[in-house]
Design an enzyme around this catalytic site. Structure first.
Site, PDB file in Angstrom:
ATOM      1  N   THR A  57     -60.814   3.018  22.644  1.00 40.06           N
ATOM      2  CA  THR A  57     -59.538   3.741  22.561  1.00 40.06           C
ATOM      3  C   THR A  57     -59.580   4.628  21.315  1.00 40.06           C
ATOM      4  O   THR A  57     -60.555   4.623  20.567  1.00 40.06           O
ATOM      5  CB  THR A  57     -58.338   2.778  22.469  1.00 40.06           C
ATOM      6  OG1 THR A  57     -58.311   2.197  21.150  1.00 40.06           O
ATOM      7  CG2 THR A  57     -58.435   1.671  23.516  1.00 40.06           C
ATOM      8  N   CYS A  58     -58.488   5.354  21.059  1.00 38.29           N
ATOM      9  CA  CYS A  58     -58.476   6.221  19.881  1.00 38.29           C
ATOM     10  C   CYS A  58     -58.495   5.406  18.594  1.00 38.29           C
ATOM     11  O   CYS A  58     -58.891   5.911  17.536  1.00 38.29           O
ATOM     12  CB  CYS A  58     -57.256   7.140  19.900  1.00 38.29           C
ATOM     13  SG  CYS A  58     -55.677   6.260  19.968  1.00 38.29           S
ATOM     14  N   ASN A  59     -58.086   4.144  18.660  1.00 33.40           N
ATOM     15  CA  ASN A  59     -58.006   3.322  17.447  1.00 33.40           C
ATOM     16  C   ASN A  59     -59.091   2.264  17.331  1.00 33.40           C
ATOM     17  O   ASN A  59     -59.180   1.591  16.300  1.00 33.40           O
ATOM     18  CB  ASN A  59     -56.639   2.626  17.371  1.00 33.40           C
ATOM     19  CG  ASN A  59     -55.552   3.572  16.899  1.00 33.40           C
ATOM     20  OD1 ASN A  59     -55.821   4.491  16.126  1.00 33.40           O
ATOM     21  ND2 ASN A  59     -54.346   3.379  17.373  1.00 33.40           N
ATOM     22  N   HIS A 110     -59.619 -12.840  18.238  1.00 34.16           N
ATOM     23  CA  HIS A 110     -59.456 -11.393  18.039  1.00 34.16           C
ATOM     24  C   HIS A 110     -58.961 -10.725  19.323  1.00 34.16           C
ATOM     25  O   HIS A 110     -58.018  -9.920  19.290  1.00 34.16           O
ATOM     26  CB  HIS A 110     -60.787 -10.780  17.608  1.00 34.16           C
ATOM     27  CG  HIS A 110     -60.714  -9.290  17.424  1.00 34.16           C
ATOM     28  ND1 HIS A 110     -60.116  -8.694  16.343  1.00 34.16           N
ATOM     29  CD2 HIS A 110     -61.160  -8.267  18.225  1.00 34.16           C
ATOM     30  CE1 HIS A 110     -60.192  -7.378  16.466  1.00 34.16           C
ATOM     31  NE2 HIS A 110     -60.817  -7.094  17.602  1.00 34.16           N
ATOM     32  N   THR A 126     -47.272  -1.950  23.092  1.00 32.79           N
ATOM     33  CA  THR A 126     -47.581  -2.474  24.424  1.00 32.79           C
ATOM     34  C   THR A 126     -48.715  -1.738  25.125  1.00 32.79           C
ATOM     35  O   THR A 126     -49.315  -2.268  26.060  1.00 32.79           O
ATOM     36  CB  THR A 126     -46.328  -2.391  25.322  1.00 32.79           C
ATOM     37  OG1 THR A 126     -45.860  -1.031  25.354  1.00 32.79           O
ATOM     38  CG2 THR A 126     -45.221  -3.269  24.769  1.00 32.79           C
ATOM     39  N   ALA A 200     -42.607  24.291  14.476  1.00 28.87           N
ATOM     40  CA  ALA A 200     -43.780  23.680  15.114  1.00 28.87           C
ATOM     41  C   ALA A 200     -44.523  22.769  14.150  1.00 28.87           C
ATOM     42  O   ALA A 200     -45.744  22.742  14.115  1.00 28.87           O
ATOM     43  CB  ALA A 200     -44.710  24.770  15.644  1.00 28.87           C
TER      44      ALA A 200
END
Length: 358
Positions: A57-59, A110, A126, A200
């Site tokens: 994932t991105c993390n 973990h 979530t 922006a």
């Protein structure tokens, strides 16, 4: 006393996440979605390895596997080398690579914490539950899981649901973007929700991304630099508007997010009064995340208008974060109980058991 159960294979997890590794390294080691089926097969194909799941994932990037090597350290070393070779890391990058190496109960603990949202950047989030489920399903469909990892991941999903159902760890927003979404959902049906960005800035972008990810219908971007408005509108699949024209479109939107660098109020009561008449007083949510503020506080006195500035949003987010932190002990207790139930921990007076049995 019964004899210890024979362990057929070892469970290991090797990984990195937002706490251990900066984003410029994480992105270098991330598996594109299309490459994950090949990756799980490659991991399972390593000498001595039997099952595998890849979570990217991105993390975080995490490899879960079972093996029949002499020790967990051997398993960790093999997975580390796989990552180095797969991503063709230069020697200096390989040497600097920091991974966490977990075995058996530590690896299971973990995974249980990850699925429960306790290891996430936003405590209790979530989204990770679905991401882990998708990673497991992909490995299952690819044929790289068997009895051990199937059992482990099913247990993890059970624990995640138990944590969610028996605690309030996932209640209360902990970021300005998520607060904005929660507020919008209280005022509008997001599927019919139209958003305008005045300015922006990065915070506007974050709030808008949160709204769009939860189903907001459309977005208009207006900025003093029209080129930047076009750039952000293109990213959000919306439309850009010149800064001296944004007032004319106010009646079209349901949520206004303002973050200009103006030294004075940009949105004033008389403007919103006119808009509300055109809207026939249908609810309008205004999120002012500029410092100094863009919106005259008197706007909040107009019927049907809900105004929140950055301090109000942060206060809501902080309260959500504090409540989740209060729930941590309960969540950790549930996880430890489930680790013992599934045989990862040995109660006093009992012999060591394991779910990885022959």
């Amino acid at each position: 006393m019964p004899e210890p159960t024979n362990i057929r294979s070892g469970l290991v997890c090797v990984g990195l996440n937002y706490k251990t590794t900066p984003v410029e390294v994480r992105e270098r080691l991330a598996f594109p979605e299309a490459q994950v089926p090949a990756a799980v097969q490659q991991v399972r194909g390593l000498p001595g390895f039997e099952e595998s799941v890849v979570l990217s994932t991105c993390n975080r990037v995490e490899l879960y596997a079972t093996h029949a090597l002499p020790s967990g350290k051997d398993g960790h070393a093999a997975l580390r080398q796989y990552l180095i070779e797969h991503f063709e890391l230069q020697p200096e990058h390989a040497e600097a690579l920091v991974l966490y190496n977990l075995d058996s109960a530590e690896a299971a603990r973990h995974l249980f914490r990850v699925v429960s949202g306790l290891d996430s950047m936003v405590l209790g989030e979530t989204e990770i539950f679905g991401q882990v489920k998708a990673a497991y399903k992909l490995a299952l469909d690819t044929g790289t899981t068997s009895r051990a990892l199937n059992k482990l991941f099913q247990q993890a999903f059970t624990v995640g649901k138990k944590v969610r159902n028996e605690t309030t760890i996932q209640r209360g927003s902990t970021s300005v973007g998520s607060v904005a979404v929660d507020l919008a959902e209280k005022v509008h049906d997001l599927k019919e929700c139209r958003v305008m960005l005045v300015g922006a800035g990065e915070m506007s972008r974050t709030c808008a991304q949160s709204l769009l990810s939860r189903g907001a219908k459309s977005i208009i971007v207006s900025n003093r630099s029209y080129d930047k408005a076009v750039e952000l509108a293109t990213e959000m699949k919306g439309r850009a508007m010149k800064f001296d024209e944004w007032e004319h479109a106010l009646h079209e939107v349901d949520v206004i997010i303002s973050s200009t660098s103006a030294p004075h109020f940009v949105i004033k009561p008389e403007q919103i009064e006119q808009v509300m008449r055109k809207r026939r007083w249908e609810p309008l949510l205004i999120i002012d995340i500029a410092v100094p503020r863009d919106v005259d506080p008197a706007v909040n006195n107009i019927e049907g208008v809900y105004l929140y500035d950055i301090d109000a949003l942060q206060a809501i987010a902080d309260e959500g974060r504090r409540e989740r932190e209060r729930q941590l002990a309960s969540c950790e207790r549930i996880i430890e109980e489930q680790l013992e139930k599934y045989g990862f921990l040995t109660p006093p007076g009992h012999s060591q058991q394991s779910f990885l049995v022959s």
